[in-house]
Write an enzyme that holds these catalytic residues in place. Sequence first.
Site, PDB file in Angstrom:
ATOM      1  N   LYS A  22       0.837  -1.210   0.000  1.00 31.25           N
ATOM      2  CA  LYS A  22       0.000   0.000   0.000  1.00 31.25           C
ATOM      3  C   LYS A  22       0.868   1.254   0.000  1.00 31.25           C
ATOM      4  O   LYS A  22       0.665   2.168  -0.797  1.00 31.25           O
ATOM      5  CB  LYS A  22      -0.884  -0.017   1.245  1.00 31.25           C
ATOM      6  CG  LYS A  22      -1.411   1.326   1.707  1.00 31.25           C
ATOM      7  CD  LYS A  22      -2.216   1.160   2.977  1.00 31.25           C
ATOM      8  CE  LYS A  22      -2.525   2.445   3.699  1.00 31.25           C
ATOM      9  NZ  LYS A  22      -1.378   3.093   4.317  1.00 31.25           N
ATOM     10  N   ASN A  23       1.844   1.286   0.898  1.00 28.20           N
ATOM     11  CA  ASN A  23       2.612   2.526   1.050  1.00 28.20           C
ATOM     12  C   ASN A  23       3.566   2.786  -0.107  1.00 28.20           C
ATOM     13  O   ASN A  23       4.059   3.908  -0.268  1.00 28.20           O
ATOM     14  CB  ASN A  23       3.374   2.518   2.384  1.00 28.20           C
ATOM     15  CG  ASN A  23       2.435   2.679   3.567  1.00 28.20           C
ATOM     16  OD1 ASN A  23       1.234   2.890   3.386  1.00 28.20           O
ATOM     17  ND2 ASN A  23       2.970   2.569   4.767  1.00 28.20           N
ATOM     18  N   CYS A 116      -5.820  12.051  12.411  1.00 31.80           N
ATOM     19  CA  CYS A 116      -5.941  10.611  12.381  1.00 31.80           C
ATOM     20  C   CYS A 116      -5.803  10.112  13.800  1.00 31.80           C
ATOM     21  O   CYS A 116      -5.077  10.703  14.586  1.00 31.80           O
ATOM     22  CB  CYS A 116      -4.825  10.083  11.494  1.00 31.80           C
ATOM     23  SG  CYS A 116      -4.622   8.334  11.581  1.00 31.80           S
ATOM     24  N   ARG A 121      -0.251  13.984  13.303  1.00 35.35           N
ATOM     25  CA  ARG A 121       0.160  13.927  11.898  1.00 35.35           C
ATOM     26  C   ARG A 121       0.171  15.292  11.211  1.00 35.35           C
ATOM     27  O   ARG A 121      -0.562  15.539  10.248  1.00 35.35           O
ATOM     28  CB  ARG A 121      -0.711  12.928  11.124  1.00 35.35           C
ATOM     29  CG  ARG A 121      -0.660  11.565  11.746  1.00 35.35           C
ATOM     30  CD  ARG A 121      -1.257  10.516  10.876  1.00 35.35           C
ATOM     31  NE  ARG A 121      -0.260   9.886  10.008  1.00 35.35           N
ATOM     32  CZ  ARG A 121      -0.481   8.784   9.309  1.00 35.35           C
ATOM     33  NH1 ARG A 121      -1.646   8.203   9.347  1.00 35.35           N
ATOM     34  NH2 ARG A 121       0.450   8.270   8.553  1.00 35.35           N
ATOM     35  N   ASP A 305       4.161   0.631  12.110  1.00 31.20           N
ATOM     36  CA  ASP A 305       2.938   0.026  11.594  1.00 31.20           C
ATOM     37  C   ASP A 305       2.721  -1.398  12.110  1.00 31.20           C
ATOM     38  O   ASP A 305       1.648  -1.963  11.930  1.00 31.20           O
ATOM     39  CB  ASP A 305       2.945   0.012  10.054  1.00 31.20           C
ATOM     40  CG  ASP A 305       2.615   1.385   9.486  1.00 31.20           C
ATOM     41  OD1 ASP A 305       2.272   2.280  10.268  1.00 31.20           O
ATOM     42  OD2 ASP A 305       2.706   1.550   8.254  1.00 31.20           O
ATOM     43  N   ARG A 398      -8.646  -0.773   4.347  1.00 28.73           N
ATOM     44  CA  ARG A 398      -7.827   0.298   3.757  1.00 28.73           C
ATOM     45  C   ARG A 398      -6.447  -0.223   3.353  1.00 28.73           C
ATOM     46  O   ARG A 398      -5.803   0.341   2.462  1.00 28.73           O
ATOM     47  CB  ARG A 398      -7.647   1.449   4.763  1.00 28.73           C
ATOM     48  CG  ARG A 398      -8.876   2.315   4.956  1.00 28.73           C
ATOM     49  CD  ARG A 398      -8.529   3.526   5.793  1.00 28.73           C
ATOM     50  NE  ARG A 398      -7.221   4.013   5.374  1.00 28.73           N
ATOM     51  CZ  ARG A 398      -6.305   4.529   6.188  1.00 28.73           C
ATOM     52  NH1 ARG A 398      -6.551   4.645   7.467  1.00 28.73           N
ATOM     53  NH2 ARG A 398      -5.154   4.939   5.720  1.00 28.73           N
TER      54      ARG A 398
HETATM   55  C1  UD1 Z   1       4.027   6.866   6.280  1.00 30.16           C
HETATM   56  C2  UD1 Z   1       3.178   5.636   6.103  1.00 30.16           C
HETATM   57  C3  UD1 Z   1       2.696   5.116   7.436  1.00 30.16           C
HETATM   58  C4  UD1 Z   1       3.866   4.896   8.372  1.00 30.16           C
HETATM   59  C5  UD1 Z   1       4.738   6.141   8.450  1.00 30.16           C
HETATM   60  C6  UD1 Z   1       6.011   5.919   9.262  1.00 30.16           C
HETATM   61  C7  UD1 Z   1       2.161   5.978   3.908  1.00 30.16           C
HETATM   62  C8  UD1 Z   1       0.887   6.177   3.153  1.00 30.16           C
HETATM   63  N1  UD1 Z   1       2.040   5.966   5.256  1.00 30.16           N
HETATM   64  O1  UD1 Z   1       3.173   7.854   6.859  1.00 30.16           O
HETATM   65  O2  UD1 Z   1       2.003   3.881   7.220  1.00 30.16           O
HETATM   66  O3  UD1 Z   1       3.376   4.593   9.670  1.00 30.16           O
HETATM   67  O4  UD1 Z   1       5.124   6.559   7.124  1.00 30.16           O
HETATM   68  O5  UD1 Z   1       6.739   4.862   8.752  1.00 30.16           O
HETATM   69  O6  UD1 Z   1       3.222   5.792   3.344  1.00 30.16           O
HETATM   70  N2  UD1 Z   1       5.603  14.496  10.974  1.00 30.16           N
HETATM   71  C9  UD1 Z   1       5.666  15.830  11.315  1.00 30.16           C
HETATM   72  N3  UD1 Z   1       5.531  16.755  10.320  1.00 30.16           N
HETATM   73  C10 UD1 Z   1       5.359  16.415   9.021  1.00 30.16           C
HETATM   74  C11 UD1 Z   1       5.303  15.049   8.672  1.00 30.16           C
HETATM   75  C12 UD1 Z   1       5.436  14.106   9.678  1.00 30.16           C
HETATM   76  O7  UD1 Z   1       5.814  16.171  12.475  1.00 30.16           O
HETATM   77  O8  UD1 Z   1       5.251  17.329   8.168  1.00 30.16           O
HETATM   78  C13 UD1 Z   1       5.703  13.476  12.034  1.00 30.16           C
HETATM   79  C14 UD1 Z   1       4.424  12.644  12.140  1.00 30.16           C
HETATM   80  O9  UD1 Z   1       3.452  13.287  12.932  1.00 30.16           O
HETATM   81  C15 UD1 Z   1       4.921  11.385  12.755  1.00 30.16           C
HETATM   82  C16 UD1 Z   1       6.315  11.236  12.157  1.00 30.16           C
HETATM   83  O10 UD1 Z   1       6.695  12.526  11.686  1.00 30.16           O
HETATM   84  O11 UD1 Z   1       5.022  11.528  14.147  1.00 30.16           O
HETATM   85  C17 UD1 Z   1       6.392  10.231  11.016  1.00 30.16           C
HETATM   86  O12 UD1 Z   1       5.562  10.654   9.950  1.00 30.16           O
HETATM   87  P1  UD1 Z   1       5.865  10.316   8.429  1.00 30.16           P
HETATM   88  O13 UD1 Z   1       7.148   9.576   8.305  1.00 30.16           O
HETATM   89  O14 UD1 Z   1       5.689  11.562   7.631  1.00 30.16           O
HETATM   90  O15 UD1 Z   1       4.677   9.313   8.110  1.00 30.16           O
HETATM   91  P2  UD1 Z   1       3.642   9.383   6.920  1.00 30.16           P
HETATM   92  O16 UD1 Z   1       4.327   9.732   5.651  1.00 30.16           O
HETATM   93  O17 UD1 Z   1       2.451  10.170   7.356  1.00 30.16           O
END
Ligand code: UD1
Length: 417
Positions: A22-23, A116, A121, A305, A398
């Site tokens: 998925k990711n 979420c 997030r 995850d 999902r």
């Molecule tokens: C992706 C994955 C998700 C996985 C995560 C971490 C997809 C669709 N989803 O989510 O399944 O759990 O990577 O491996 O690929 N953060 C900030 N600011 C930002 C962005 C992120 O503070 O602008 C924080 C988030 O709140 C979280 C951490 O960074 O605490 C990790 O987030 P991130 O690596 O961005 O995860 P996703 O891309 O949302």
Amino acid sequence: MDSIRVQGLAPLQGKVKIQGSKNAALPILAASLLIEGQVLLENVPKISDVYGMIHILEELGCLVRWERELLRIDSREARLCSISKELAKSMRSSIFLLGPMLSRFHKVALEYPGGCVIGKRPIDLHLETLQRMGVQFIDENGQLSASAKELSPASLELPFPSVGATENVIMAAVKTEGQTNLRGAAKEPEVQALCRFLNACGASIQGIGSDSLRIQGVNCLHGAKFRIPADRIVAGTYLLAGFTCGGSIFLEDAPVNHMEAVCAVAQKMGAGLTVSENGIYAQFPERAGELPFLRTDTYPGFPTDLQSVLLAVRCTGKGKTLVQENIFENRFRIMEELKKMGACFHVVNEREVEVKGMPRLSGAEMEARELRGGAALVVAALGAKGESRISGRRFIDRGYENICRDLRELGARIVSE
Ligand code: UD1
């Protein structure tokens, strides 16, 4: 048809084929907006998040067609238009459209991807890095509008290796003239898959798999055929599920090379693993052995995850386990549901929970509220005495093509209803 019913305590035995990731699929689908030709994707998982992203692409005018197991996407006729509120809000991954849409149309208006239940997030890292590439953002009544006359290359550094922010920078930079350097990039296999896909279409991304990416902008990206890698989180879910009451299983196509941390934990808990070119064969003890401590981390650490699934397995493992969550701040919410089965937890602080293994859990009525937590409840139910019912299957759908079918192939007594 939003529930799952499980009769626990059937030892797992059999083999299952692991679906596409998925990711990996979601950002690659978004990136197809950048391609001036036909994109052919193999092994795209048939899950609701993928259908949602396809809907968005179709709204933008892309031609998307399933040809049996192949997904064909032609985005040459795509045009700028606003994306349905409901679609953008329901999918966190709509944020992946920022980079490609800015590159293609120079502007985009998006609903903020909804919060979420697993954590706040925020998207600050996405916005800050894109701003450094010349994008201007305006917040209009909860709508995010972004525009950039020209994107410009930049030297960027992420303070935290966010997967999504890394992917957005890559997609914004591949067709931006000049070289963009990104330090502190996420190294997750799904980020690597996006880079390999774009390079197959003619992009020039170097440093794949490291935390330092160099992206040389090219004028045009051509179509290509690409295979979505197998889903390491789905494979990890079924691997951990084997601990609920012993047995032996074969996970066909499991992406072993990207599952080191999970395999190491499984071995620590007493599983015998035989790794071959086409998958993992695993044999499980009657009861999961001791695991005093587990911390989640960015890749190659233990993935967040799979933290909930691990928590579910530790409810009946030997001894106590201190689980430390380092990525998302709200990923222990399934404790409340697991307690209904008799699980025993001690909350140390916001980030740490101690779980005490009980000899058995008992079946219960539970509610899934998010994807991975939902899968964890299913796994817990496999090891519980009697019948369990888990509502909220739509959250599990999902990310899992058909968790009931897959687990039935492994001998579980499980149906959706
Ligand atoms: C992706 C994955 C998700 C996985 C995560 C971490 C997809 C669709 N989803 O989510 O399944 O759990 O990577 O491996 O690929 N953060 C900030 N600011 C930002 C962005 C992120 O503070 O602008 C924080 C988030 O709140 C979280 C951490 O960074 O605490 C990790 O987030 P991130 O690596 O961005 O995860 P996703 O891309 O949302």
